[in-house]
Design a protein around this motif. Structure first.
Motif, PDB file in Angstrom:
ATOM      1  N   ALA A   1       0.832  -1.207   0.000  1.00 17.04           N
ATOM      2  CA  ALA A   1       0.000   0.000   0.000  1.00 17.04           C
ATOM      3  C   ALA A   1       0.861   1.249   0.000  1.00 17.04           C
ATOM      4  N   ALA A   2       1.967   1.228   0.764  1.00 14.53           N
ATOM      5  CA  ALA A   2       2.862   2.387   0.816  1.00 14.53           C
ATOM      6  C   ALA A   2       3.484   2.638  -0.552  1.00 14.53           C
ATOM      7  N   THR A   3       3.861   1.577  -1.235  1.00 16.71           N
ATOM      8  CA  THR A   3       4.434   1.715  -2.580  1.00 16.71           C
ATOM      9  C   THR A   3       3.401   2.274  -3.550  1.00 16.71           C
ATOM     10  N   ALA A   4       2.191   1.750  -3.497  1.00 15.91           N
ATOM     11  CA  ALA A   4       1.127   2.230  -4.384  1.00 15.91           C
ATOM     12  C   ALA A   4       0.809   3.691  -4.109  1.00 15.91           C
ATOM     13  N   LEU A   5       0.843   4.080  -2.857  1.00 17.88           N
ATOM     14  CA  LEU A   5       0.519   5.458  -2.496  1.00 17.88           C
ATOM     15  C   LEU A   5       1.607   6.410  -2.982  1.00 17.88           C
ATOM     16  N   ARG A   6       2.861   5.982  -2.934  1.00 20.02           N
ATOM     17  CA  ARG A   6       3.953   6.826  -3.424  1.00 20.02           C
ATOM     18  C   ARG A   6       3.845   7.041  -4.938  1.00 20.02           C
ATOM     19  N   GLU A   7       3.321   6.043  -5.634  1.00 16.19           N
ATOM     20  CA  GLU A   7       3.270   6.118  -7.092  1.00 16.19           C
ATOM     21  C   GLU A   7       2.050   6.862  -7.610  1.00 16.19           C
ATOM     22  N   VAL A   8       1.029   6.991  -6.760  1.00 15.91           N
ATOM     23  CA  VAL A   8      -0.216   7.574  -7.224  1.00 15.91           C
ATOM     24  C   VAL A   8      -0.062   9.076  -7.437  1.00 15.91           C
ATOM     25  N   THR A   9      -0.772   9.615  -8.434  1.00 17.72           N
ATOM     26  CA  THR A   9      -0.759  11.055  -8.681  1.00 17.72           C
ATOM     27  C   THR A   9      -2.175  11.589  -8.596  1.00 17.72           C
ATOM     28  N   GLN A  10      -2.308  12.820  -8.175  1.00 14.78           N
ATOM     29  CA  GLN A  10      -3.629  13.396  -7.919  1.00 14.78           C
ATOM     30  C   GLN A  10      -4.570  13.360  -9.124  1.00 14.78           C
ATOM     31  N   PRO A  11      -4.151  13.757 -10.336  1.00 18.16           N
ATOM     32  CA  PRO A  11      -5.115  13.789 -11.452  1.00 18.16           C
ATOM     33  C   PRO A  11      -5.769  12.440 -11.716  1.00 18.16           C
ATOM     34  N   HIS A  12      -5.007  11.336 -11.550  1.00 17.64           N
ATOM     35  CA  HIS A  12      -5.561  10.030 -11.873  1.00 17.64           C
ATOM     36  C   HIS A  12      -6.339   9.418 -10.717  1.00 17.64           C
TER      37      HIS A  12
ATOM     38  N   SER B   1     -13.442   8.963  -3.126  1.00 21.61           N
ATOM     39  CA  SER B   1     -12.277   8.873  -4.013  1.00 21.61           C
ATOM     40  C   SER B   1     -11.213   7.950  -3.429  1.00 21.61           C
ATOM     41  N   ILE B   2     -10.998   8.070  -2.111  1.00 22.84           N
ATOM     42  CA  ILE B   2      -9.995   7.225  -1.471  1.00 22.84           C
ATOM     43  C   ILE B   2     -10.409   5.762  -1.519  1.00 22.84           C
ATOM     44  N   LEU B   3     -11.690   5.493  -1.246  1.00 23.19           N
ATOM     45  CA  LEU B   3     -12.178   4.118  -1.275  1.00 23.19           C
ATOM     46  C   LEU B   3     -12.095   3.528  -2.685  1.00 23.19           C
ATOM     47  N   ASP B   4     -12.421   4.366  -3.697  1.00 26.14           N
ATOM     48  CA  ASP B   4     -12.323   3.901  -5.092  1.00 26.14           C
ATOM     49  C   ASP B   4     -10.878   3.573  -5.444  1.00 26.14           C
ATOM     50  N   TRP B   5      -9.958   4.431  -4.978  1.00 28.20           N
ATOM     51  CA  TRP B   5      -8.540   4.189  -5.259  1.00 28.20           C
ATOM     52  C   TRP B   5      -8.065   2.903  -4.581  1.00 28.20           C
ATOM     53  N   LEU B   6      -8.490   2.677  -3.348  1.00 23.63           N
ATOM     54  CA  LEU B   6      -8.106   1.458  -2.640  1.00 23.63           C
ATOM     55  C   LEU B   6      -8.595   0.209  -3.377  1.00 23.63           C
ATOM     56  N   ASP B   7      -9.854   0.268  -3.849  1.00 24.97           N
ATOM     57  CA  ASP B   7     -10.408  -0.869  -4.595  1.00 24.97           C
ATOM     58  C   ASP B   7      -9.629  -1.105  -5.885  1.00 24.97           C
ATOM     59  N   ALA B   8      -9.369   0.001  -6.595  1.00 23.61           N
ATOM     60  CA  ALA B   8      -8.668  -0.120  -7.881  1.00 23.61           C
ATOM     61  C   ALA B   8      -7.256  -0.658  -7.700  1.00 23.61           C
ATOM     62  N   ALA B   9      -6.620  -0.285  -6.583  1.00 25.47           N
ATOM     63  CA  ALA B   9      -5.246  -0.727  -6.331  1.00 25.47           C
ATOM     64  C   ALA B   9      -5.204  -2.087  -5.646  1.00 25.47           C
ATOM     65  N   GLY B  10      -6.379  -2.645  -5.336  1.00 28.74           N
ATOM     66  CA  GLY B  10      -6.423  -3.950  -4.686  1.00 28.74           C
ATOM     67  C   GLY B  10      -5.894  -3.926  -3.264  1.00 28.74           C
TER      68      GLY B  10
END
Length: 336
Positions: A245-256, A286-295
């Motif tokens: 999760a920490a790795t995914a969060l570092r890679e995520v960007t606001q627009p996407h 938005s956070i919940l959608d991102w969590l689902d999308a990132a598994g």
């Protein structure tokens, strides 16, 4: 227009070279609770002492109960009651005798004094202990007796200087109920406290005192909106899930992602991640959608919005720590 029970303009007080109150302004509507917050030494007790005529100000236009503090202090004293930081209860005599002593000081007739004392002892749940020496009372009972003594003269303005310091949580909540009942009866309460939860629970308006000046004033909600600090916290039990999760969060960007910029704050020891958020439904979705999308499946998700702790620290500096024994900072919402 709501009348003011207390009005201070340009209140100043110094002790030698030490400026304690540096031209502060206060406006307290009648029938409300006004809380003055600040770290130790900020000048809270000095303000109470001045407004209750115990000491004089160096400067300022001061009105209490519609009376000019400098021109008619006796009229001010007749309108107010004061419960200080330290109990005025005499431990060598009974609770009832303490009450009757206050009735004598208010020049009440004997029969009237006994009636008032009995009524207040009953109101504050002290009737059973009335005949016992006050030295045998618990801390909460002494504070209730102290406040009951303050009410003997039926004041319409009450100054409470840190009234619940040292009390256990149950006694503190009992005192809060008493204060709410007083205000419902039309009494104005000027409260100083270092318990931020207390101000949040009771006060209609709050002023934060720092370095002798009012750093901010408003309702609790208005003060909370002054500063950032909201976030969603994700907690993991599995270190591998946390690292992913920490790795995914570092890679995520606001627009996407729809997430706020600023990334997340990891805590490797506690296995938690913090994502900046104002706590709105839209941002949470938005956070919940991102969590689902990132598994990503967190074991616990909590939403934290800025509270008075955050306000206090932001306005008074990192060295100013309020006294909050046994009061852990709890998130405002918990979603599992």
């Amino acid at each position: 227009m709501t009348s003011l029970a207390i009005a201070a303009n340009g209140l100043r007080k110094s002790y030698g070279d030490k400026v304690v109150l540096d031209g502060i302004d206060l406006a307290v509507p009648a029938g409300t609770v006004f809380a003055l917050l600040g770290p130790n030494g900020a000048g809270k007790t000095t303000a109470v002492k001045i407004l209750s005529t115990l000491i004089t100000a160096d400067a300022g236009d001061l009105q209490v109960g519609g009376h000019d503090l400098g021109a008619d202090p006796q009229a001010v004293r007749a309108a107010i009651g004061v419960t200080g930081q330290f109990s005025a209860v005499d431990g060598l005599i009974t609770g009832e005798e303490n009450m009757l002593l206050m009735a004598d000081l208010h020049h009440l007739p004997k029969s009237e004094g006994r009636r008032v004392a009995a009524d207040l002892l009953e109101r504050f749940d002290l009737t059973d202990a009335a005949k016992k020496p006050a030295s045998t009372y618990s801390g909460g009972m002494k504070r209730r007796l102290d406040l009951a003594m303050t009410l003997v003269g039926n004041p319409r303005i009450i100054f409470l200087d840190e009234p619940t310091t040292g009390l256990d949580p149950r006694s503190r909540h009992n005192m809060w109920q008493i204060i709410r009942a007083l205000v419902a009866d039309g009494v104005t309460v000027f409260l100083t406290t270092q318990y931020l939860e207390e101000a949040d629970e009771l006060a209609d308006r709050i002023a934060v005192l720092s370095d002798g000046r009012i750093a901010a004033e408003g309702t609790a909600e208005e003060l909370k909106r002054l500063i950032p600090g909201g976030h969603v916290q994700l907690r993991f039990e599995d270190p591998r899930a946390y690292e992913a999760a920490a790795t995914a969060l570092r890679e995520v960007t606001q627009p996407h992602s729809g997430l706020r910029s600023g990334g997340g704050t990891p805590d490797d020891e506690a296995l938690t991640l913090q994502i900046p958020s104002g706590g709105s439904q839209r941002e949470l979705r938005s956070i919940l959608d991102w969590l689902d999308a990132a598994g990503i499946e967190a074991d616990e998700l909590t939403v934290h919005t800025p509270d008075l702790d955050d306000v206090f620290f932001a306005l008074t500096g990192p060295g100013s720590v309020p006294s909050q024994p046994n009061q852990p900072n709890q998130p405002k919402e918990n979603v599992r």
